[in-house]
Design a protein around this motif. Sequence first.
Motif, short mmCIF file in Angstrom:
data_model
loop_
_atom_site.label_atom_id
_atom_site.label_comp_id
_atom_site.label_asym_id
_atom_site.label_seq_id
_atom_site.Cartn_x
_atom_site.Cartn_y
_atom_site.Cartn_z
N GLY A 51 0.80 -1.22 0.00
CA GLY A 51 0.00 0.00 0.00
C GLY A 51 0.83 1.27 0.00
N VAL A 52 1.91 1.28 0.80
CA VAL A 52 2.72 2.50 0.87
C VAL A 52 3.47 2.74 -0.43
N ILE A 53 3.92 1.67 -1.08
CA ILE A 53 4.62 1.83 -2.35
C ILE A 53 3.67 2.38 -3.41
N VAL A 54 2.51 1.76 -3.54
CA VAL A 54 1.54 2.19 -4.55
C VAL A 54 1.05 3.61 -4.24
N GLY A 55 0.76 3.88 -2.97
CA GLY A 55 0.25 5.19 -2.60
C GLY A 55 1.22 6.32 -2.88
N LEU A 56 2.50 6.10 -2.60
CA LEU A 56 3.48 7.17 -2.79
C LEU A 56 3.88 7.34 -4.24
N VAL A 57 3.68 6.32 -5.06
CA VAL A 57 3.81 6.52 -6.50
C VAL A 57 2.75 7.54 -6.95
N GLY A 58 1.54 7.40 -6.41
CA GLY A 58 0.49 8.34 -6.71
C GLY A 58 0.82 9.75 -6.26
N VAL A 59 1.40 9.88 -5.07
CA VAL A 59 1.81 11.20 -4.57
C VAL A 59 2.81 11.85 -5.53
N ASN A 60 3.78 11.07 -6.00
CA ASN A 60 4.77 11.61 -6.93
C ASN A 60 4.13 12.01 -8.25
N ALA A 61 3.11 11.27 -8.66
CA ALA A 61 2.44 11.59 -9.92
C ALA A 61 1.71 12.93 -9.85
N LEU A 62 1.32 13.35 -8.64
CA LEU A 62 0.59 14.61 -8.49
C LEU A 62 1.48 15.83 -8.63
N GLY A 63 2.82 15.63 -8.53
CA GLY A 63 3.72 16.76 -8.76
C GLY A 63 4.77 16.90 -7.69
N GLY A 64 5.89 17.50 -8.09
CA GLY A 64 7.04 17.64 -7.20
C GLY A 64 6.79 18.53 -6.01
N SER A 65 5.94 19.57 -6.17
CA SER A 65 5.71 20.49 -5.05
C SER A 65 5.08 19.78 -3.87
N LEU A 66 4.18 18.83 -4.15
CA LEU A 66 3.55 18.06 -3.08
C LEU A 66 4.57 17.17 -2.39
N VAL A 67 5.50 16.61 -3.17
CA VAL A 67 6.56 15.78 -2.60
C VAL A 67 7.40 16.60 -1.63
N VAL A 68 7.80 17.80 -2.06
CA VAL A 68 8.66 18.64 -1.23
C VAL A 68 7.94 19.05 0.05
N LEU A 98 8.16 9.90 -14.55
CA LEU A 98 7.54 8.83 -13.78
C LEU A 98 7.92 7.43 -14.23
N GLU A 99 8.44 7.26 -15.45
CA GLU A 99 8.75 5.91 -15.90
C GLU A 99 9.75 5.22 -14.97
N GLY A 100 10.81 5.95 -14.60
CA GLY A 100 11.80 5.39 -13.68
C GLY A 100 11.20 5.08 -12.32
N THR A 101 10.29 5.97 -11.85
CA THR A 101 9.62 5.74 -10.57
C THR A 101 8.76 4.49 -10.62
N LEU A 102 8.03 4.31 -11.69
CA LEU A 102 7.15 3.14 -11.81
C LEU A 102 7.95 1.84 -11.87
N ILE A 103 9.06 1.84 -12.60
CA ILE A 103 9.90 0.65 -12.66
C ILE A 103 10.45 0.32 -11.28
N THR A 104 10.91 1.35 -10.57
CA THR A 104 11.43 1.16 -9.22
C THR A 104 10.36 0.58 -8.31
N ALA A 105 9.14 1.12 -8.41
CA ALA A 105 8.05 0.68 -7.54
C ALA A 105 7.70 -0.79 -7.79
N VAL A 106 7.60 -1.18 -9.05
CA VAL A 106 7.24 -2.57 -9.37
C VAL A 106 8.29 -3.54 -8.84
#
Length: 445
Positions: A132-149, A322-330
Amino acid sequence: MPSSNEPKLGTFSTLSIGIGGMVGGGIFAVTGLTITVTKGGAPIAFLIAGIVALLTSYSYLKLTLRYPGVGGTVDFLNRAFGNGIFTGAANILLLLSYVVLVAVYAYAFGSYGACFFPEADRPFWTHTLISGVIVGLVGVNALGGSLVVRAENVFNIVKILLLAGFIVAGLATPMEWSRLGTEHYVSPMGLVAGAMLIFLNYEGFELIANASKDVANPKRSLPIAYLGGVLIVIAIYMLIVIVVVGHLSFADVAQDSDTALSVAAQDVLGRTGYIAIAIAALLATSSAINATFYSTGRLAYIIAKTGELPSELKRSFRGQHLEGTLITAVLALVVANFVPLDAIATMGSAGFLLLFLAVNVANLHLAGQTNSYAWLSGLAALSTLIAMILLCIKVDENPATRNHLWILVGMIVVSLAIEIVYRGVTGRKIQLRRVPTSSDVNEVG
């Protein structure tokens, strides 16, 4: 990262990047494992690993001053070793090592999160929360870098405050100091091997290199951020593990290895302490996964831009790669759910030891350009090489962990295979960025 219209990073902000990167999920994930392996010598194990990291941070400091930018480790290796197979494979190994980091953090998140559920249901909830945390935080990153920061800033402040409270309360409460005596140490070789098992706890200082182009005064800020940051984190880690060993017997640590910090906090502050540290662990591991996803997306983009990975990885979505992020997550989902924690820790530490060995050799090779003490970079390279060898020997001695070496070999072989096959199929070449001129060097010191 600040844009051209935003203020440059000051010394404190740059230092915070390094400390935030190091004091992440690792300390919650592997403290119990470290104590189980090294017994009363656990604080010394963290010190040994920290010294190796401190020597390596010197190489990073000098390389960053000479070659500031977002490339970091990728750029340093490319400049030192050119466009050979080794360079490409090393950069792919860096991506795989980040996969292992995410797996470690997700495992810790699942372990601490599951402690709020009935004991019989914890295995189910551990793996549910890991995924859940892996999938959820991929979604957070997809929403944009400002939210991550913004999320990172909140997570970092809360976790540091809770850990500081744990240290102060633990030291102020009567402890069993005798467990820290030398009679409870393992052999010197076992101590060093145990230290290298948790080396991944220190790898976060390399994030400073990626932010270096936004630092206002590199000559002043970068030495404090790299060297001072590692020294501060060494002190934090040693104090944390001293408190745990002082409040829990070795048998208790072994029984609750995955959540040792929370169990120690319960001994100090009761159920409130247990919950507080569990919350700190959830925030810290979330923060670490969040930051690693953000970094791996950019890292895959940089590697693809140099020609070592498919050009499709250069694409962006809502400003994020996001491609690199998705590969990392999987890949992290597979590792975290199906590989034991001790094997994951071995993979991660060994992977970063190999990469830091390469960076130290790179700075040794470029010592004339980076204005470095060649002997110090040589010592850093030697320390990472010896640490890597001792870790492999210790792992090989134990029949229960011997197969972990094959996982490491697999990571290296896969990195080489990807690079060789990809070059053979596409014929792409590495494209180095512009080498700074003498005026550039003068500007950054």
